[in-house]
Design a protein around this motif. Sequence first.
Motif, mmCIF file in Angstrom:
data_model
loop_
_atom_site.group_PDB
_atom_site.id
_atom_site.type_symbol
_atom_site.label_atom_id
_atom_site.label_comp_id
_atom_site.label_asym_id
_atom_site.label_seq_id
_atom_site.Cartn_x
_atom_site.Cartn_y
_atom_site.Cartn_z
ATOM 1 N N LEU A 130 -24.837 3.784 -62.380
ATOM 2 C CA LEU A 130 -25.265 2.387 -62.376
ATOM 3 C C LEU A 130 -26.747 2.291 -62.678
ATOM 4 C CD1 LEU A 130 -24.846 -0.673 -61.663
ATOM 5 C CD2 LEU A 130 -25.381 -0.038 -59.288
ATOM 6 N N LEU A 131 -27.103 1.442 -63.658
ATOM 7 C CA LEU A 131 -28.496 1.124 -63.938
ATOM 8 C C LEU A 131 -28.743 -0.320 -63.554
ATOM 9 C CD1 LEU A 131 -31.321 1.567 -65.206
ATOM 10 C CD2 LEU A 131 -30.311 0.870 -67.404
ATOM 11 N N VAL A 132 -29.735 -0.550 -62.715
ATOM 12 C CA VAL A 132 -30.104 -1.896 -62.276
ATOM 13 C C VAL A 132 -31.424 -2.272 -62.922
ATOM 14 C CG1 VAL A 132 -30.734 -3.337 -60.299
ATOM 15 C CG2 VAL A 132 -28.886 -1.647 -60.092
ATOM 16 N N LEU A 133 -31.468 -3.441 -63.548
ATOM 17 C CA LEU A 133 -32.720 -3.999 -64.062
ATOM 18 C C LEU A 133 -33.149 -5.102 -63.113
ATOM 19 C CD1 LEU A 133 -31.478 -2.586 -66.637
ATOM 20 C CD2 LEU A 133 -32.708 -4.306 -67.971
ATOM 21 N N GLU A 154 -24.612 7.607 -58.728
ATOM 22 C CA GLU A 154 -25.932 7.795 -59.334
ATOM 23 C C GLU A 154 -26.489 6.425 -59.694
ATOM 24 O OE1 GLU A 154 -27.543 9.483 -63.533
ATOM 25 O OE2 GLU A 154 -26.312 10.886 -62.353
ATOM 26 N N VAL A 155 -27.658 6.098 -59.178
ATOM 27 C CA VAL A 155 -28.262 4.787 -59.391
ATOM 28 C C VAL A 155 -29.651 4.974 -59.991
ATOM 29 C CG1 VAL A 155 -28.953 2.604 -58.343
ATOM 30 C CG2 VAL A 155 -27.014 3.880 -57.398
ATOM 31 N N ARG A 156 -29.940 4.210 -61.035
ATOM 32 C CA ARG A 156 -31.274 4.160 -61.620
ATOM 33 C C ARG A 156 -31.745 2.710 -61.588
ATOM 34 N NH1 ARG A 156 -30.569 8.521 -60.641
ATOM 35 N NH2 ARG A 156 -30.719 10.426 -61.894
ATOM 36 N N VAL A 157 -33.048 2.513 -61.462
ATOM 37 C CA VAL A 157 -33.593 1.160 -61.431
ATOM 38 C C VAL A 157 -34.788 1.082 -62.360
ATOM 39 C CG1 VAL A 157 -34.944 1.689 -59.348
ATOM 40 C CG2 VAL A 157 -34.517 -0.702 -59.990
ATOM 41 N N PRO A 162 -43.430 -0.788 -63.066
ATOM 42 C CA PRO A 162 -42.833 0.489 -62.655
ATOM 43 C C PRO A 162 -42.999 0.799 -61.174
ATOM 44 C CG PRO A 162 -43.980 0.744 -64.744
ATOM 45 C CD PRO A 162 -44.318 -0.630 -64.232
ATOM 46 N N GLU A 163 -44.111 0.351 -60.580
ATOM 47 C CA GLU A 163 -44.303 0.644 -59.154
ATOM 48 C C GLU A 163 -43.244 -0.051 -58.294
ATOM 49 O OE1 GLU A 163 -47.034 -2.835 -60.242
ATOM 50 O OE2 GLU A 163 -46.361 -0.936 -61.141
ATOM 51 N N GLY A 164 -42.764 -1.193 -58.747
ATOM 52 C CA GLY A 164 -41.696 -1.882 -58.022
ATOM 53 C C GLY A 164 -40.403 -1.094 -58.076
ATOM 54 N N ALA A 165 -40.097 -0.506 -59.232
ATOM 55 C CA ALA A 165 -38.900 0.319 -59.367
ATOM 56 C C ALA A 165 -39.000 1.569 -58.498
ATOM 57 C CB ALA A 165 -38.684 0.691 -60.828
ATOM 58 N N GLU A 166 -40.175 2.175 -58.472
ATOM 59 C CA GLU A 166 -40.370 3.373 -57.637
ATOM 60 C C GLU A 166 -40.146 3.046 -56.163
ATOM 61 O OE1 GLU A 166 -40.801 6.402 -58.441
ATOM 62 O OE2 GLU A 166 -41.505 6.430 -60.527
ATOM 63 N N ALA A 167 -40.669 1.910 -55.731
ATOM 64 C CA ALA A 167 -40.525 1.521 -54.324
ATOM 65 C C ALA A 167 -39.068 1.256 -53.969
ATOM 66 C CB ALA A 167 -41.384 0.294 -54.031
ATOM 67 N N LEU A 168 -38.334 0.573 -54.866
ATOM 68 C CA LEU A 168 -36.934 0.281 -54.568
ATOM 69 C C LEU A 168 -36.101 1.561 -54.583
ATOM 70 C CD1 LEU A 168 -34.698 -1.640 -53.922
ATOM 71 C CD2 LEU A 168 -34.517 -2.223 -56.353
ATOM 72 N N ALA A 169 -36.367 2.451 -55.524
ATOM 73 C CA ALA A 169 -35.634 3.715 -55.551
ATOM 74 C C ALA A 169 -35.855 4.490 -54.257
ATOM 75 C CB ALA A 169 -36.063 4.545 -56.760
ATOM 76 N N GLU A 170 -37.081 4.483 -53.759
ATOM 77 C CA GLU A 170 -37.376 5.172 -52.501
ATOM 78 C C GLU A 170 -36.615 4.531 -51.347
ATOM 79 O OE1 GLU A 170 -41.224 6.445 -49.722
ATOM 80 O OE2 GLU A 170 -41.531 5.330 -51.588
ATOM 81 N N GLN A 171 -36.547 3.195 -51.346
ATOM 82 C CA GLN A 171 -35.798 2.498 -50.299
ATOM 83 C C GLN A 171 -34.322 2.875 -50.356
ATOM 84 O OE1 GLN A 171 -36.186 -1.849 -50.134
ATOM 85 N NE2 GLN A 171 -34.022 -1.977 -49.569
ATOM 86 N N TRP A 172 -33.760 2.888 -51.544
ATOM 87 C CA TRP A 172 -32.349 3.251 -51.682
ATOM 88 C C TRP A 172 -32.102 4.685 -51.224
ATOM 89 C CZ3 TRP A 172 -31.713 0.835 -57.219
ATOM 90 C CH2 TRP A 172 -31.376 -0.521 -57.090
ATOM 91 N N ARG A 173 -33.010 5.599 -51.556
ATOM 92 C CA ARG A 173 -32.831 6.986 -51.111
ATOM 93 C C ARG A 173 -32.817 7.061 -49.592
ATOM 94 N NH1 ARG A 173 -36.300 7.978 -55.532
ATOM 95 N NH2 ARG A 173 -38.133 8.194 -54.193
ATOM 96 N N ALA A 181 -36.125 5.963 -60.070
ATOM 97 C CA ALA A 181 -36.682 4.961 -60.977
ATOM 98 C C ALA A 181 -36.496 5.447 -62.415
ATOM 99 C CB ALA A 181 -38.158 4.740 -60.683
ATOM 100 N N ALA A 182 -36.247 4.495 -63.313
ATOM 101 C CA ALA A 182 -35.991 4.842 -64.710
ATOM 102 C C ALA A 182 -37.264 5.072 -65.497
ATOM 103 C CB ALA A 182 -35.163 3.742 -65.371
ATOM 104 N N GLY A 183 -38.417 4.783 -64.902
ATOM 105 C CA GLY A 183 -39.675 4.931 -65.618
ATOM 106 C C GLY A 183 -39.813 3.881 -66.705
#
Length: 316
Positions: A130-133, A154-157, A162-173, A181-183
């Motif tokens: 799953l890729l979330v935008l 497997e989830v990518r965001v 980009p810092e928002g994606a990194e933060a959400l990926a960390e929360q999900w982990r 994060a998809a970068g």
Amino acid sequence: MKHFDEAATAAPLGFDRLVPALRAAFAAEAQVPPRHVHSIETGGDAATRGTVLIMPAWSDAGFLGIKTINIFPGNGARGLPGLHATYVLYNARTGVPLAMMDGNEITARRTAAASALGASFLARADARKLLVLGTGRIARMLPAAHASVRPIDEVRVWNHRPEGAEALAEQWRSEGWNAQAAGTDLEAAVRNADIVSCATLATTPLVRGEWLAPGAHLDLIGSFTPAMREADVQCFDGTRTFIDTPEALQKAGDLLDAIAAGTLRADAVQGTLAELCRGTRPGRTGDAERTVFKAVGSALEDLSAATLVWQARANP
């Protein structure tokens, strides 16, 4: 009149209950008038412009609901959510107010649940990537929603910040998801995804049709006005496209652009969510085909969620 705060509204709306409730609601009958849409401009500042939606619905079960939702895309720069909503539930036979509920929770959860409901018919049975935008309230719920109907592991965001994606990926982990994060390489992330779910307020296309892999499912649930769009016109070329309600053909910038460009004909839309739920239109018919689900939201979804909240008070 009862009052349900954010926590009390959210508690009965797990996706294992909400997705089946939406499926039953779309398969049944309800009265859902067109939404009222008003543009808000104060002070002449483009950053403060917003949209107000008023969305009523009622059913034979005896419930009437009205949601008021305010959308201000400029709020992200202020560190505020772009969406604020309230929901009032009434007795449909007497008009007596029953409850005030947290409209933000209802909106986010029913939108994510509708996304998953669409995927239950249109995504491959083995879809797991799953890729979330987006990183807003709705986007945050999409892994749990889709995992209720598909074996997501497997989830990518991706986010324009980009810092928002990194933060959400960390929360999900921290919640147990295999998330990254998809970068900045959105193309690579889309090409590698089984399900691409867009929950943004974008006004220019983010996803390009040439990036979608064979068998991919594109889920567009963020844009809801003719000025908003998350996918380019090629996303609809050679795909089987479904919509949540017929209103999407008048409200969705993605669809209007594709129709104008000739990559989609209105009469070539494969069906609505109600038709899928009633079994009168087939969903995915092969593993290699690409599918698109475009949703602008329905007051029926809000009413279904609010009814679950109200009924849970008697059966905690």
